[in-house]
Design an enzyme around this catalytic site. Structure first.
Site, PDB file in Angstrom:
ATOM      1  N   GLY A  11       6.405  13.690  16.587  1.00 35.39           N
ATOM      2  CA  GLY A  11       7.401  13.834  17.652  1.00 35.39           C
ATOM      3  C   GLY A  11       8.435  14.901  17.336  1.00 35.39           C
ATOM      4  O   GLY A  11       8.345  15.597  16.319  1.00 35.39           O
ATOM      5  N   ASP A  34       0.892   8.980  13.087  1.00 32.36           N
ATOM      6  CA  ASP A  34       1.287   8.927  14.490  1.00 32.36           C
ATOM      7  C   ASP A  34       0.098   8.362  15.248  1.00 32.36           C
ATOM      8  O   ASP A  34      -1.031   8.357  14.735  1.00 32.36           O
ATOM      9  CB  ASP A  34       1.611  10.344  14.995  1.00 32.36           C
ATOM     10  CG  ASP A  34       2.490  10.348  16.236  1.00 32.36           C
ATOM     11  OD1 ASP A  34       3.658  10.761  16.143  1.00 32.36           O
ATOM     12  OD2 ASP A  34       2.006   9.944  17.328  1.00 32.36           O
ATOM     13  N   ILE A  35       0.353   7.922  16.486  1.00 30.68           N
ATOM     14  CA  ILE A  35      -0.766   7.407  17.295  1.00 30.68           C
ATOM     15  C   ILE A  35      -1.610   8.562  17.822  1.00 30.68           C
ATOM     16  O   ILE A  35      -2.772   8.387  18.179  1.00 30.68           O
ATOM     17  CB  ILE A  35      -0.236   6.503  18.436  1.00 30.68           C
ATOM     18  CG1 ILE A  35      -1.334   5.590  18.944  1.00 30.68           C
ATOM     19  CG2 ILE A  35       0.400   7.323  19.558  1.00 30.68           C
ATOM     20  CD1 ILE A  35      -0.836   4.392  19.722  1.00 30.68           C
ATOM     21  N   ARG A  36      -1.022   9.759  17.882  1.00 31.02           N
ATOM     22  CA  ARG A  36      -1.792  10.921  18.349  1.00 31.02           C
ATOM     23  C   ARG A  36      -2.280  11.767  17.168  1.00 31.02           C
ATOM     24  O   ARG A  36      -1.917  11.509  16.020  1.00 31.02           O
ATOM     25  CB  ARG A  36      -0.995  11.757  19.346  1.00 31.02           C
ATOM     26  CG  ARG A  36       0.451  12.024  18.987  1.00 31.02           C
ATOM     27  CD  ARG A  36       1.080  12.942  20.043  1.00 31.02           C
ATOM     28  NE  ARG A  36       2.522  12.814  20.105  1.00 31.02           N
ATOM     29  CZ  ARG A  36       3.338  13.785  20.504  1.00 31.02           C
ATOM     30  NH1 ARG A  36       2.854  14.938  20.882  1.00 31.02           N
ATOM     31  NH2 ARG A  36       4.637  13.597  20.539  1.00 31.02           N
ATOM     32  N   ASP A  52      -1.342   3.057  14.756  1.00 27.34           N
ATOM     33  CA  ASP A  52      -0.578   2.464  15.844  1.00 27.34           C
ATOM     34  C   ASP A  52       0.521   1.606  15.213  1.00 27.34           C
ATOM     35  O   ASP A  52       0.224   0.631  14.518  1.00 27.34           O
ATOM     36  CB  ASP A  52      -1.506   1.602  16.723  1.00 27.34           C
ATOM     37  CG  ASP A  52      -0.753   0.957  17.879  1.00 27.34           C
ATOM     38  OD1 ASP A  52       0.489   1.062  17.924  1.00 27.34           O
ATOM     39  OD2 ASP A  52      -1.421   0.353  18.741  1.00 27.34           O
ATOM     40  N   TYR A 141      15.839   1.349  27.137  1.00 34.27           N
ATOM     41  CA  TYR A 141      15.879   2.056  25.852  1.00 34.27           C
ATOM     42  C   TYR A 141      17.145   1.665  25.073  1.00 34.27           C
ATOM     43  O   TYR A 141      17.084   1.302  23.895  1.00 34.27           O
ATOM     44  CB  TYR A 141      15.861   3.559  26.137  1.00 34.27           C
ATOM     45  CG  TYR A 141      15.991   4.467  24.940  1.00 34.27           C
ATOM     46  CD1 TYR A 141      15.006   4.524  23.965  1.00 34.27           C
ATOM     47  CD2 TYR A 141      17.103   5.310  24.802  1.00 34.27           C
ATOM     48  CE1 TYR A 141      15.119   5.398  22.889  1.00 34.27           C
ATOM     49  CE2 TYR A 141      17.225   6.178  23.731  1.00 34.27           C
ATOM     50  CZ  TYR A 141      16.236   6.218  22.771  1.00 34.27           C
ATOM     51  OH  TYR A 141      16.351   7.081  21.699  1.00 34.27           O
TER      52      TYR A 141
HETATM   53  N1  LIG Z   1      15.272  13.223  20.223  1.00 34.73           N
HETATM   54  C1  LIG Z   1      16.456  12.727  20.497  1.00 34.73           C
HETATM   55  O1  LIG Z   1      17.292  13.390  21.128  1.00 34.73           O
HETATM   56  C2  LIG Z   1      16.797  11.339  20.012  1.00 34.73           C
HETATM   57  C3  LIG Z   1      18.123  10.885  20.189  1.00 34.73           C
HETATM   58  C4  LIG Z   1      18.444   9.603  19.766  1.00 34.73           C
HETATM   59  C5  LIG Z   1      17.510   8.821  19.118  1.00 34.73           C
HETATM   60  N2  LIG Z   1      16.232   9.281  18.938  1.00 34.73           N
HETATM   61  C6  LIG Z   1      15.277   8.386  18.275  1.00 34.73           C
HETATM   62  O2  LIG Z   1      14.585   9.044  17.229  1.00 34.73           O
HETATM   63  C7  LIG Z   1      13.242   8.554  17.141  1.00 34.73           C
HETATM   64  C8  LIG Z   1      12.261   9.709  17.268  1.00 34.73           C
HETATM   65  O3  LIG Z   1      12.527  10.376  18.481  1.00 34.73           O
HETATM   66  P1  LIG Z   1      11.775  11.716  18.923  1.00 34.73           P
HETATM   67  O4  LIG Z   1      12.717  12.464  19.756  1.00 34.73           O
HETATM   68  O5  LIG Z   1      11.120  12.352  17.765  1.00 34.73           O
HETATM   69  O6  LIG Z   1      10.687  11.068  19.892  1.00 34.73           O
HETATM   70  P2  LIG Z   1       9.259  11.673  20.352  1.00 34.73           P
HETATM   71  O7  LIG Z   1       8.877  10.970  21.598  1.00 34.73           O
HETATM   72  O8  LIG Z   1       9.296  13.148  20.327  1.00 34.73           O
HETATM   73  O9  LIG Z   1       8.338  11.183  19.154  1.00 34.73           O
HETATM   74  C9  LIG Z   1       7.928   9.846  18.999  1.00 34.73           C
HETATM   75  C10 LIG Z   1       6.560   9.851  18.326  1.00 34.73           C
HETATM   76  O10 LIG Z   1       6.102   8.506  18.222  1.00 34.73           O
HETATM   77  C11 LIG Z   1       4.717   8.493  18.496  1.00 34.73           C
HETATM   78  N3  LIG Z   1       4.302   7.152  18.925  1.00 34.73           N
HETATM   79  C12 LIG Z   1       4.443   6.580  20.134  1.00 34.73           C
HETATM   80  N4  LIG Z   1       3.884   5.351  20.133  1.00 34.73           N
HETATM   81  C13 LIG Z   1       3.394   5.164  18.896  1.00 34.73           C
HETATM   82  C14 LIG Z   1       2.700   4.093  18.260  1.00 34.73           C
HETATM   83  N5  LIG Z   1       2.400   2.969  18.925  1.00 34.73           N
HETATM   84  N6  LIG Z   1       2.347   4.241  16.970  1.00 34.73           N
HETATM   85  C15 LIG Z   1       2.616   5.377  16.276  1.00 34.73           C
HETATM   86  N7  LIG Z   1       3.274   6.417  16.826  1.00 34.73           N
HETATM   87  C16 LIG Z   1       3.647   6.314  18.111  1.00 34.73           C
HETATM   88  C17 LIG Z   1       4.526   9.542  19.583  1.00 34.73           C
HETATM   89  O11 LIG Z   1       3.174   9.967  19.648  1.00 34.73           O
HETATM   90  C18 LIG Z   1       5.491  10.622  19.142  1.00 34.73           C
HETATM   91  O12 LIG Z   1       4.865  11.596  18.345  1.00 34.73           O
HETATM   92  C19 LIG Z   1      13.096   7.498  18.251  1.00 34.73           C
HETATM   93  O13 LIG Z   1      13.372   6.227  17.718  1.00 34.73           O
HETATM   94  C20 LIG Z   1      14.195   7.886  19.207  1.00 34.73           C
HETATM   95  O14 LIG Z   1      14.620   6.780  19.946  1.00 34.73           O
HETATM   96  C21 LIG Z   1      15.860  10.514  19.377  1.00 34.73           C
END
Ligand SMILES: NC(=O)c1ccc[n+]([C@@H]2O[C@H](COP(=O)([O-])OP(=O)(O)OC[C@H]3O[C@@H](n4cnc5c(N)ncnc54)[C@H](O)[C@@H]3O)[C@@H](O)[C@H]2O)c1
Length: 314
Positions: A11, A34-36, A52, A141
């Site tokens: 992510g 990651d799941i992907r 997962d 969320y």
């Molecule tokens: N990006 C931001 O601005 C932001 C701000 C506040 C908090 N966060 C938190 O930081 C964390 C990461 O955020 P991000 O922006 O990188 O999110 P993102 O959506 O870019 O990445 C999340 C990753 O989790 C993977 N995923 C989803 N379901 C899954 C599963 N069942 N098993 C394994 N992997 C799985 C997805 O494939 C993805 O690669 C999250 O908890 C998010 O809430 C992010």
């Protein structure tokens, strides 16, 4: 020596955090999953596997096989995507965390799990939002993040688990695209400024939100995890802040580099989410407890984003 597992490594945060951890701990000591499928930037930098995060047995087997000592749990459904599928947001965000906390107790792991400014809601004071304040999130969320913070605190107090967290603001990065949050406009705008010289913002011009450049967010995460345990007085999640700006202000900063850039506004469903969040954050507890200090402001970040994205396009 630490052996690290990053869950959700493909992510927006995961890619950069994994690369940074591999730099300090050595590629082979940081397992990305990651799941992907594996993100291109992670290829040939260290071990990768698909997992997962809701599969407790598979996670446990991986932790045992690799002798993991630390987990960074980043898998989640973010704010805008979570509103489209609130049931999945609850299931993924809560179940993955509960399982990792349980595993953490059993295997005596150190855990990082991020919270978000989305824990705050319309009844929270909007300016300089304090660490401890009214917390009534209005998105699924935000609800999962607040419940998650309470769970982390519970596992720390009840079982002595070393779990640490921050409330990330909106994060801006150029390496990996954002994953469906309300602050995604602040990434898209730079891409479109370079490609089209114009951008239509899905938030209105004076919507101020707390934001942070990814370099600062990664450094904060690593510094929090490296701090001595006794310094971490807050076992929910630390407020974390760098800057606060509106779409109009980003456009002005971009125009200094690309004078012909034009912005227009067409607010959508994400406006209501943004309106329920703080405009700025008081992060003095993080600054006092573990010496947090941001480096990037809007001008410095804009210069870096345009330089890196510009080079990528060539
Ligand atoms: N990006 C931001 O601005 C932001 C701000 C506040 C908090 N966060 C938190 O930081 C964390 C990461 O955020 P991000 O922006 O990188 O999110 P993102 O959506 O870019 O990445 C999340 C990753 O989790 C993977 N995923 C989803 N379901 C899954 C599963 N069942 N098993 C394994 N992997 C799985 C997805 O494939 C993805 O690669 C999250 O908890 C998010 O809430 C992010």
């Amino acid at each position: 020596m630490s052996k690290i597992l990053v869950i959700g490594a493909c992510g927006q945060i995961g890619v950069e955090l994994t690369l940074a951890l591999r730099k300090t701990h050595g590629g082979e000591n940081v397992i990305a999953c990651d799941i992907r499928g594996e993100h291109d930037l992670l290829k040939n930098t260290g071990p990768y596997t698909t997992l997962d995060a809701m599969n407790a047995q598979a996670t446990k087997e991986l932790v045992e096989k690799e002798n993991i000592t630390e987990i960074y749990l980043l898998a989640a459904l973010l704010s805008a995507t979570g509103e489209k599928n609130p049931k999945l947001a609850w299931e993924l965000n809560m179940e993955s965390l509960r399982q990792v906390l349980e595993l953490g107790v059993e295997k005596k792991l150190k855990i990082f799990w991020p919270s978000s400014i989305a824990v705050f809601g319309p009844t929270t004071p909007r300016e300089d939002t304090p660490q401890k304040t009214i917390i009534e999130p209005s998105t699924m969320y935000g609800i999962t993040k607040y419940a998650g913070e309470l769970l982390c605190q519970y596992y720390n107090k009840r079982f002595g688990l070393d779990v640490r967290s921050v409330r990330y603001p909106g994060l801006i990065s150029w390496k990996s695209p954002p994953g469906g949050g309300t602050t995604d406009y602040a990434v898209e705008i730079y891409h479109e400024a370079l490609k089209q010289k114009k951008y239509t913002s899905f938030l209105s011009e004076n919507t101020y939100l707390p934001m942070m450049y990814m370099d600062d967010a990664i450094r904060a995460t690593i510094e929090l995890m490296q701090a001595p345990s006794e310094k971490i007085k807050n076992r929910m999640a630390y407020n974390l802040s760098a800057m606060s700006f509106s779409p109009k202000e980003v456009a002005i900063a971009i125009k200094k580099h690309i004078p012909e850039f034009e912005i227009s506004y067409n607010p959508d469903h994400r406006q209501a989410i943004a309106d329920s969040w703080p405009a700025s954050i008081d992060d003095s507890a993080a600054r006092e407890d573990w010496n947090w200090k941001h480096e990037f402001d809007l001008e410095k970040m804009t210069e870096d984003m345009l330089k890196n994205l510009g080079e990528e396009q060539i």
